[in-house]
Design a protein around this motif. Sequence first.
Motif, PDB file in Angstrom:
ATOM      1  N   UNK A 131     -99.655 -17.410  -6.462  1.00 32.84           N
ATOM      2  CA  UNK A 131    -100.411 -16.156  -6.527  1.00 32.84           C
ATOM      3  C   UNK A 131    -100.652 -15.661  -7.946  1.00 32.84           C
ATOM      4  N   UNK A 132     -99.984 -16.258  -8.953  1.00 37.41           N
ATOM      5  CA  UNK A 132    -100.134 -15.718 -10.310  1.00 37.41           C
ATOM      6  C   UNK A 132    -100.400 -16.760 -11.389  1.00 37.41           C
ATOM      7  N   UNK A 133    -100.377 -18.050 -11.042  1.00 36.92           N
ATOM      8  CA  UNK A 133    -100.431 -19.080 -12.083  1.00 36.92           C
ATOM      9  C   UNK A 133    -101.743 -19.073 -12.858  1.00 36.92           C
ATOM     10  N   UNK A 134    -102.850 -18.719 -12.199  1.00 38.44           N
ATOM     11  CA  UNK A 134    -104.128 -18.690 -12.905  1.00 38.44           C
ATOM     12  C   UNK A 134    -104.188 -17.508 -13.874  1.00 38.44           C
ATOM     13  N   UNK A 135    -103.594 -16.378 -13.483  1.00 37.91           N
ATOM     14  CA  UNK A 135    -103.520 -15.232 -14.387  1.00 37.91           C
ATOM     15  C   UNK A 135    -102.638 -15.528 -15.585  1.00 37.91           C
ATOM     16  N   UNK A 136    -101.504 -16.183 -15.344  1.00 37.38           N
ATOM     17  CA  UNK A 136    -100.613 -16.555 -16.439  1.00 37.38           C
ATOM     18  C   UNK A 136    -101.297 -17.577 -17.342  1.00 37.38           C
ATOM     19  N   UNK A 137    -102.052 -18.487 -16.752  1.00 37.41           N
ATOM     20  CA  UNK A 137    -102.790 -19.467 -17.557  1.00 37.41           C
ATOM     21  C   UNK A 137    -103.777 -18.780 -18.493  1.00 37.41           C
ATOM     22  N   UNK A 138    -104.514 -17.800 -17.985  1.00 35.26           N
ATOM     23  CA  UNK A 138    -105.480 -17.075 -18.820  1.00 35.26           C
ATOM     24  C   UNK A 138    -104.766 -16.283 -19.910  1.00 35.26           C
ATOM     25  N   UNK A 139    -103.637 -15.674 -19.562  1.00 34.41           N
ATOM     26  CA  UNK A 139    -102.849 -14.892 -20.530  1.00 34.41           C
ATOM     27  C   UNK A 139    -102.324 -15.800 -21.640  1.00 34.41           C
ATOM     28  N   UNK A 140    -101.829 -16.974 -21.266  1.00 29.22           N
ATOM     29  CA  UNK A 140    -101.316 -17.936 -22.251  1.00 29.22           C
ATOM     30  C   UNK A 140    -102.422 -18.412 -23.177  1.00 29.22           C
ATOM     31  N   UNK A 141    -103.598 -18.638 -22.621  1.00 31.34           N
ATOM     32  CA  UNK A 141    -104.735 -19.080 -23.427  1.00 31.34           C
ATOM     33  C   UNK A 141    -105.138 -17.996 -24.427  1.00 31.34           C
ATOM     34  N   UNK A 142    -105.134 -16.750 -23.986  1.00 30.86           N
ATOM     35  CA  UNK A 142    -105.525 -15.634 -24.845  1.00 30.86           C
ATOM     36  C   UNK A 142    -104.587 -15.484 -26.038  1.00 30.86           C
ATOM     37  N   UNK A 143    -103.293 -15.777 -25.826  1.00 29.86           N
ATOM     38  CA  UNK A 143    -102.302 -15.549 -26.873  1.00 29.86           C
ATOM     39  C   UNK A 143    -101.781 -16.843 -27.497  1.00 29.86           C
ATOM     40  N   UNK A 144    -102.538 -17.922 -27.320  1.00 29.21           N
ATOM     41  CA  UNK A 144    -102.238 -19.205 -27.976  1.00 29.21           C
ATOM     42  C   UNK A 144    -100.821 -19.705 -27.681  1.00 29.21           C
ATOM     43  N   UNK A 145    -100.396 -19.551 -26.435  1.00 24.26           N
ATOM     44  CA  UNK A 145     -99.089 -20.085 -26.016  1.00 24.26           C
ATOM     45  C   UNK A 145     -99.345 -21.465 -25.388  1.00 24.26           C
ATOM     46  N   UNK A 146     -99.380 -22.481 -26.224  1.00 20.78           N
ATOM     47  CA  UNK A 146     -99.862 -23.785 -25.810  1.00 20.78           C
ATOM     48  C   UNK A 146     -99.008 -24.384 -24.693  1.00 20.78           C
TER      49      UNK A 146
END
Length: 568
Positions: A131-146
């Motif tokens: 239920x949250x992995x796509x949101x976390x993926x977008x958040x990680x991309x925004x903050x360069x958490x490779x």
Amino acid sequence: MTVGSDNYALHASEAVNQFFVLWPVSQNLLCDVTIVAEDVEIAAHKVVLAACSPYFHAMFTGEMSESRAKKVRIKEVDGWTLKLLIDYVYTAEIQVTEENVQVLLPAAGLLQLHDVKKTCCDFLESQLHATNCLGIRAFADMHACVELLNQANKFAEQHFSDIVPGEEFLNLGIEQVCSLISSDKLTISSEEKVFEAVIAWVNHNKDVRQEHMAQLMEHVRLPLLTREYLVQRVEEETLVKNSSACKDYLIEAMKYHLLPNDQRTLMKSARTRQRTPVSHPKLMVVVGGQAPKAIRSVECYDFKDESWYQVAELPTRRCRAGVVYLHGSVYAVGGFNGSLRVRTVDAYDPVKDQWTNMANMQDRRSTLGAAVMNGLLYAVGGFDGSTGLATVEVYNTKANEWFHVAPMNTRRSSVGVGVVGGMLYAVGGYDGASRQCLSTVECYNPSANEWTYIVEMNTRRSGAGVGALNGLLYAVGGHDGPLVRKSVEVYDPAAGEWKQAADMNMCRRNAGVCAVNGLLYVVGGDDGSCNLASAEYYNPATDKWTLLPSCMSTGRSYAGVTVIDKPL
């Protein structure tokens, strides 16, 4: 006297300890700067901040005006978060929670507190869920958490079928959807899942999104679908009919099926390439059952470790229930509690290891068949305590409600069900009226909301285990009156016929069946005289059954069995 190097570590440790003496800075001991965010002011020491944060080191040692200022304002961080981070600088302690992680991570990135940022990423990785992995993926991309981005993306690929019904997937942009469905690493039981995901995404905002159908269908590997599914589902889809490019992809798939094997190689493209998912560790979950009375026990089998272990028990005793895995949870539907047939439904969260009560079915059902098709849970037939049932109910997890669809043509208790090619099959069972076990099989088409008979099995089977593997439907064991069977039949929808497969090692009825990693597993059941704790698996490549090396702690029949992804 010269202080030797042996004393250096002790000296350094004492110096560090003095930083903690300076804290809390509310005492203003030797403070030489005030850090301001919003209406919060924090007295601190430049040397301490500079020692822990490259951001502050550059600020206080360079030519910036802040290097001489007594008061420095940080505009990009709120006061509460800044206080947490400066506390961390002095104490090396910080608590990351669901409530603060989304503000802590970017603030830690700004101040270059790398350990805090990594702790936030580790926390988010531990929280990954369908239920949250796509949101976390977008958040990680925004903050360069490779690393977090890679893990979230891998999680989305491995749990594709579970994320599709969720709001995060339905609200993705077109480029994100194309990127996801084009991945070779998608873990799916069939390419049908990708086609249905595309249709669901477009229909979520049809007026705007239908123009993207051709762009999306480029990444659906239609040649890998069965001919029946192409004709009965894809060709009949209005969104496909309305796009000439989509019809071209459909024609390509039809040609692929018509060509001999040696000519198919000439049609090689991204759409004819099999997906090669990274195998996600799986668990087999065995829920409740009779041993010899209804029990609450739930056992898991770890395929990698080849071992059984107990997990959270059912809220109440339950046997003869339908059990499926859907959207990251295990559902136990209906059944018998030892005195009553029930219509209750419980859902198990493998991450939290706990059960939750969901909306009740409309009818009481035990010895029902349960299956998942197109993201919905089907409860088929069963026994209500007085009569066998032909009725069928469907559960929508999003709405948490049940509704009836077309009933079967025949009442069936102790029925086995399976899904192949987007169709739901009800196999054998006991009709109650003529007091006999059934060899008849019927098939449900969700598009037409209609049940039709298909060719009968070669043998009457009630209490057979039913499973789908590689586009084929297996009917395993069961009984015909007093005779408990070890025989197995397999139905090929393309050929429209049942054939014999190798016998099991043991006679079994009322056993659980599931498919995983190209093998078909049958678990427990009874042999006509006692409940079984053993399990065995069928390899279609060798047409051979093999007993698992270890058994359940409890012999049980009428248990529900399903396969889940092993929780992180």
